[in-house]
Design a protein around this motif. Structure first.
Motif, short mmCIF file in Angstrom:
data_model
loop_
_atom_site.label_atom_id
_atom_site.label_comp_id
_atom_site.label_asym_id
_atom_site.label_seq_id
_atom_site.Cartn_x
_atom_site.Cartn_y
_atom_site.Cartn_z
N TRP A 50 13.65 1.94 2.68
CA TRP A 50 13.51 1.48 4.06
C TRP A 50 14.66 2.02 4.91
N PHE A 51 14.45 2.05 6.21
CA PHE A 51 15.46 2.61 7.10
C PHE A 51 15.35 2.00 8.49
N VAL A 52 16.43 2.10 9.23
CA VAL A 52 16.48 1.76 10.65
C VAL A 52 17.28 2.85 11.35
N ILE A 53 16.70 3.46 12.36
CA ILE A 53 17.42 4.43 13.18
C ILE A 53 17.43 3.88 14.60
N ARG A 54 18.61 3.73 15.17
CA ARG A 54 18.70 3.06 16.47
C ARG A 54 19.90 3.55 17.26
N ASP B 169 0.84 -1.20 0.00
CA ASP B 169 0.00 0.00 0.00
C ASP B 169 0.88 1.25 0.00
N HIS B 170 0.39 2.29 -0.67
CA HIS B 170 1.15 3.53 -0.77
C HIS B 170 0.92 4.38 0.49
N GLU B 171 1.62 4.02 1.55
CA GLU B 171 1.57 4.79 2.78
C GLU B 171 2.90 4.64 3.52
N MET B 172 3.18 5.59 4.39
CA MET B 172 4.38 5.53 5.22
C MET B 172 4.13 4.53 6.34
N VAL B 173 5.05 3.60 6.54
CA VAL B 173 4.90 2.57 7.58
C VAL B 173 6.11 2.65 8.51
N GLN B 174 5.85 2.80 9.82
CA GLN B 174 6.93 2.88 10.77
C GLN B 174 6.70 1.93 11.94
N ASP C 173 12.27 -0.34 21.50
CA ASP C 173 13.17 0.19 22.52
C ASP C 173 14.48 0.61 21.86
N GLY C 174 14.69 1.90 21.78
CA GLY C 174 15.92 2.41 21.19
C GLY C 174 15.99 2.31 19.68
N VAL C 175 14.86 2.09 19.02
CA VAL C 175 14.89 1.90 17.58
C VAL C 175 13.62 2.45 16.94
N ARG C 176 13.78 3.01 15.75
CA ARG C 176 12.65 3.39 14.89
C ARG C 176 13.00 2.92 13.49
N ALA C 177 12.08 2.26 12.85
CA ALA C 177 12.33 1.72 11.52
C ALA C 177 11.08 1.90 10.67
N GLY C 178 11.23 1.68 9.38
CA GLY C 178 10.07 1.81 8.52
C GLY C 178 10.39 1.52 7.07
N TYR C 179 9.34 1.48 6.27
CA TYR C 179 9.51 1.39 4.83
C TYR C 179 8.50 2.30 4.16
#
Length: 411
Positions: A222-226, A197-202, A206-212
């Motif tokens: 896609w990304f991972v911030i931690r 689906d065309h939407e932001m997914v996050q 604990d100590g991490v934020r990710a999404g595609y």
């Protein structure tokens, strides 16, 4: 034999900030030379989010129309708490200002190429790595020494050379601070198309934020911030190890759909790097120009990527800098490179960018702190309040108009 060059304006760095600034200057009739250390335009990388403030700047630079037809704006975003396994759907109310200004995910390569195409062919000088900067007392010209032995003299120097900017160091700006967190980014490729689906997914843990984030029907960013991990430095230089680390360790217990996206990664796009930011106080109380030298983009306001404003604010910088410099140099309908006028134009640019840059750096850092803390009360605030009620308030901060360029051309 030493090669010597003399230019009116030199920009160091051909990234987003450098190319956009060159386009802005070109639009107001100011020629410039862009020095890029790489042997070719650095169009590698994944993607970036462009908010309405970025699209307004790109419209002013007359570049937006080359990109908007190929990237659909997002209408919704979803945020899943990995601990509570609870998902919130958030309509992107204010961000979807219009189809033209809506939030989009754009290939970094496409943006850089769109900007570069607007410049005269001789503007960018590749393979030009800056080694030192020199300015003798009482001398108005700045001398740049390149690693290949070339000396470049210029009346105006603009550093767009990233968060480790040599130009910013020469100006005496404070060193960027390591946030203690790192970012992994990649681009997943689906040759036959995907049904995401065309939407932001996050996903928030604990100590991490990710999404595609789908870019189009064949590419997903896609990304991972931690929080930085001791083994990070060992794998940073190996895309294969980065991918394996995400699937086997970082996202091992995450939803299956996230790992499936990562499995489709183009290894050439995978990067991992620490996140830096400049102290907001140093921007508020420090000098953002030194004589006829200033900086833009990450060289001015490195910030963590928690609010997706690094590239967006670089585009704002380009418009504001081109406007203030061109207005300062206009004398009786012509451009005159008077040293005092240059200083005044750069000073006005710095003052216009000072408070906004500091606010965005602080907001990004605090946003990242809230998203990454394991404490129960902070997670409750994040999951129940931050995204449900505050996400669209964030739009008021980033929905910014950097203004227009004067309709002035060289005689």
């Amino acid at each position: 034999m030493v090669t010597e060059m003399t230019e009116d304006i030199v920009i160091v760095g051909a990234g987003i900030a450098g190319l956009a600034t060159a386009v802005g200057l070109h639009r107001v009739g100011l020629g410039c030379r862009v020095l890029e250390r790489a042997q070719e335009l650095r169009t590698t990388g994944a993607a970036l989010m462009l908010f309405p403030n970025a699209w307004r700047a790109l419209e002013t630079l007359n570049v937006a129309h080359k990109l908007t037809p190929f990237y659909a704006p997002f209408k919704t975003a979803s945020f899943t708490s990995l601990s509570a396994r609870r998902t919130q759907k958030v309509p992107l109310l204010g961000i979807t200002v219009s189809e033209k200004l809506g939030l989009r995910s754009v290939h970094r390569k496409a943006l850089l190429e769109a900007l570069a195409e607007e410049l005269p062919p001789s503007t960018i000088r590749l393979g030009s790595r800056l080694s030192s900067i020199e300015q003798s007392p009482g001398e108005s010209l700045i001398t740049l020494h390149l690693e290949d032995g070339t000396r470049v003299k210029t009346k105006v120097l603009i550093g767009c050379d990233g968060n480790r900017s040599l130009v910013a160091q020469w100006m005496g700006m404070s060193e960027p601070i390591n946030s203690g967190r790192s970012a992994i980014r990649g681009l997943s490729v689906y040759p036959d198309g995907h049904d995401i689906d065309h939407e932001m997914v996050q996903f928030l843990g604990d100590g991490v934020r990710a999404g595609y984030i789908p870019i189009n029907k064949k590419h997903v960013y896609w990304f991972v911030i931690r929080t930085a991990h001791p083994v990070d430095e060992e794998i940073w230089k190996s895309p294969k190890l980065i991918k394996q680390d995400v699937t086997d360790r970082v996202a091992k217990d995450w939803p299956k759909e996230y790992r499936e996206v990562v499995e489709h990664s183009d290894l050439d796009t995978l990067t991992q790097a620490p996140l830096f930011f400049r102290s907001p106080l140093s921007l508020l109380f420090g000098n953002l120009s030194r004589g006829s030298v200033t900086v833009a983009g990450d060289a001015l306001h490195p910030m963590t990527s928690d609010i997706g404003q690094g590239g967006c604010t670089a585009l704002e910088d380009a418009v504001v800098l081109a406007r203030n410099l061109s207005l300062a140099l206009r004398k009786n309908g012509k451009i005159e490179f008077d040293h005092k006028a240059i200083e005044e134009g750069l000073r006005k640019y710095g003052n216009e960018r000072r408070w906004r840059s500091a606010a965005l750096i602080a907001y990004a850092y605090l946003s990242g702190w809230v998203q990454s803390q394991p404490w129960r009360l902070v997670k409750m605030f994040r999951d129940k309040i931050c995204y449900g009620l505050m996400f669209n308030r964030f739009v008021d901060l980033v929905d910014y108009n950097s203004g227009e360029l004067p309709s002035f051309k060289l005689a």
